[in-house]
Design an enzyme around this catalytic site. Structure first.
Site, PDB file in Angstrom:
ATOM      1  N   SER A 226       1.625 -16.461 -53.813  1.00  0.00           N
ATOM      2  CA  SER A 226       2.068 -17.074 -52.567  1.00  0.00           C
ATOM      3  C   SER A 226       3.598 -16.992 -52.439  1.00  0.00           C
ATOM      4  O   SER A 226       4.153 -15.896 -52.530  1.00  0.00           O
ATOM      5  CB  SER A 226       1.542 -18.513 -52.516  1.00  0.00           C
ATOM      6  OG  SER A 226       1.597 -19.025 -51.215  1.00  0.00           O
ATOM      7  N   ASP A 438      -6.427 -13.617 -45.625  1.00  0.00           N
ATOM      8  CA  ASP A 438      -5.703 -14.700 -46.277  1.00  0.00           C
ATOM      9  C   ASP A 438      -5.035 -15.552 -45.200  1.00  0.00           C
ATOM     10  O   ASP A 438      -4.206 -15.047 -44.436  1.00  0.00           O
ATOM     11  CB  ASP A 438      -4.648 -14.108 -47.221  1.00  0.00           C
ATOM     12  CG  ASP A 438      -3.915 -15.158 -48.032  1.00  0.00           C
ATOM     13  OD1 ASP A 438      -3.710 -16.283 -47.543  1.00  0.00           O
ATOM     14  OD2 ASP A 438      -3.525 -14.844 -49.170  1.00  0.00           O
ATOM     15  N   HIS A 467      -6.971 -17.633 -50.092  1.00  0.00           N
ATOM     16  CA  HIS A 467      -5.586 -17.501 -50.562  1.00  0.00           C
ATOM     17  C   HIS A 467      -5.590 -17.482 -52.084  1.00  0.00           C
ATOM     18  O   HIS A 467      -5.951 -18.466 -52.726  1.00  0.00           O
ATOM     19  CB  HIS A 467      -4.765 -18.680 -50.037  1.00  0.00           C
ATOM     20  CG  HIS A 467      -3.299 -18.580 -50.287  1.00  0.00           C
ATOM     21  ND1 HIS A 467      -2.546 -17.497 -49.885  1.00  0.00           N
ATOM     22  CD2 HIS A 467      -2.427 -19.436 -50.887  1.00  0.00           C
ATOM     23  CE1 HIS A 467      -1.279 -17.687 -50.224  1.00  0.00           C
ATOM     24  NE2 HIS A 467      -1.181 -18.863 -50.842  1.00  0.00           N
TER      25      HIS A 467
END
Length: 504
Positions: A226, A438, A467
């Site tokens: 991320s 995502d 994710h």
């Protein structure tokens, strides 16, 4: 360990994200021991314990060790004020197979990373990876057990979360500007305001290189998810000669967590929502629709009703935010459907809905310090009004919120350096891995980062939603590619598209 999501923390939309819990960090108490000390030459490891407990409690893993490292607040003045960086280590138990250190970051910004090596080890990180590396975690500057920052956020401000209320009109944006200005002023006048211009991704990357040097390693390998993908991209751009094997999972674009990334959350929900709509349509017992089109209509019906009259403390903005946030993981789809069902019928909500924001001040403050300090955001209310007008038409589920105004619009102009420009200069040692659908870091942003890296990177794309890919998601094609790279250095010869695989 039950799979948890690697939330981008934005997500915090209202719920505050997802709380630290949205990272895969479990309930691990990790604090640096009082006896631990560090210099640029050496790190002395000690047990991880909870400083706040009446009596020290060891972390859930006796193998996880902790220490601290002093680094300059301002790298332009290396002998000036020093701050602490808290670090952790899960040492390889196979010294003959150990090839170095694997520094990790679970995302954020603002999320603690001390417990991440333990979370990886107790989940699905292959044993041969654990044997090959000492897995290193750390709390980035400003976060948790490292020298923390604050914005003195009130409980009410924390409850509002990280994404502005959905803006249906230009007047909604103008109203939110008052709240955004107030928060920015609080950050700029807090007791940690001196850290404001120095709590950036570039300086966190410099801290990472100090960790590498203190551990006596000529190079470091890296696994970041991320926001951690941007941190890794910045590190390998600034320190290409010190970068070994760099894995970036669920990728932000080359601008990091900037205004473009913020607006992309709206596209991310639109990319991801069909997976949820199909799930709900296949389960008519929820009473939310028997076709994807009916489920989509129910989303807008509920959002409109809750904006007019909140139910059990959930208004329209919070409804959108929790839905977005919990679609980070397939395993959360039933809880999202149960929440919708409860709101539709005014029945008791599922547990942890909404999640508590009581202990989220440091997380939210550190997030603001980084994202507002990394890049320049639009400074006029009018520009956010235009963006919201475009995005609520283009991406109606979340566009009116993700494009609206936040504290970065009023951030003090004290930046000491421009953003790091990600490019193709350096060794070809980056492996990107990405889900097609995502919500937090959409494929569109990852593709821009891939192009920016040029010959430096190879990208593996998995036909799945959610994710976070490695090692928590079920796609063996993508997971095997990452494991092979970390253990052998071999990447796919070219960008690889992994087909969908049935859930196990």
């Amino acid at each position: 360990m039950r799979r948890k999501t690697l939330s981008l923390a934005l997500a915090a939309t209202t719920v505050g994200a997802t709380a630290v819990a949205l990272t895969v960090i479990p309930e691990v108490s990790v604090a640096t021991p009082d006896t631990a000390a560090a210099t640029p030459e050496t790190v002395r490891w000690g047990p991880c314990s909870d400083e706040k407990a009446e009596s020290p409690r060891k972390a859930a893993s006796p193998r996880l060790e902790c220490s601290t490292l002093d680094v300059p607040l301002d790298y332009r003045n290396p002998d000036g004020r020093q701050i602490e960086i808290a670090i952790s280590r899960l040492a390889s138990e196979k010294p003959s197979q150990r090839r170095g250190v694997l520094l990790t970051n679970p995302g954020g910004p603002g999320i603690t990373g001390l417990g991440y090596p333990f979370a990886l080890a107790t989940s699905k990180l292959p044993q041969k990876v654990l044997d090959s590396y000492d897995v290193i975690g750390f709390d980035p500057r400003g976060v948790g057990r490292s020298t923390p920052v604050t914005c003195d956020l009130t409980q009410a401000q924390r409850n509002r979360g990280n994404v502005p209320p959905y803006a249906h009109t230009a007047a909604d944006v103008a109203r939110e500007a008052k709240n955004a200005r107030t928060v920015a002023k609080q950050c700029a006048t807090s007791k940690t305001a001196s850290m404001l211009p120095h709590t950036t991704t570039a300086n966190t990357a410099r801290d990472m290189d100090r960790i590498r040097a203190a551990l006596g390693e000529p190079k470091l390998s890296y696994l970041g998810a991320s926001y951690g993908t941007y941190l890794g991209a910045v590190y390998t751009t600034m320190f290409p000669g010190h970068s070994d094997r760099i894995v970036l999972d669920s990728n932000l674009g080359p601008g990091g967590y900037d205004v473009t990334a913020m607006r992309l959350f709206a596209r991310g929900l639109e990319d991801r929502f069909p997976d949820f709509a199909a799930f709900v349509a296949a389960h008519p017992e929820y009473g939310l629709g028997t076709t994807p089109e009916q489920v989509t209509a129910k989303f807008f019906d509920l959002a409109k009703r809750l904006e007019a009259k909140p139910v059990r403390g959930i208004d329209g903005t919070l409804f959108r935010g929790i839905t977005f946030d919990r679609l980070y993981s397939d395993t959360s789809m039933p809880s999202v459907a149960e929440m919708w069902q409860a709101l539709d019928k005014d029945r008791p909500l599922p547990p942890d809905t909404p999640p508590s924001m009581d202990n989220m001040e440091n997380f939210m403050a550190a997030r603001l310090y980084v994202i507002c300090g990394d890049s320049r955001w639009p400074r006029t209310v009018r520009e956010y009004q235009r963006n919201a007008a475009v995005d609520r038409v283009k991406y109606p589920m979340l566009g009116g919120g993700a494009a609206s105004i936040g504290p970065c619009a009023f951030w003090p102009d004290k930046r000491v350096e421009p953003p790091v420009k990600i490019g193709d200069r350096g060794p070809s040692n980056v492996l990107m891995v990405q889900n097609e659908r995502d919500p937090g870091t959409p494929l569109a942003g990852a593709q821009k980062l891939r192009r920016a890296f040029g010959k430096r990177a190879t990208m593996v794309t998995a036909d799945q939603g959610g994710h976070g890919v490695y090692p928590f998601a079920p796609n063996t094609c993508a997971n095997d590619a990452v494991t092979a790279f970390l253990t052998t250095g071999q990447r796919p010869a070219q960008d690889l598209a992994c087909a969908a695989e049935p859930s196990k």
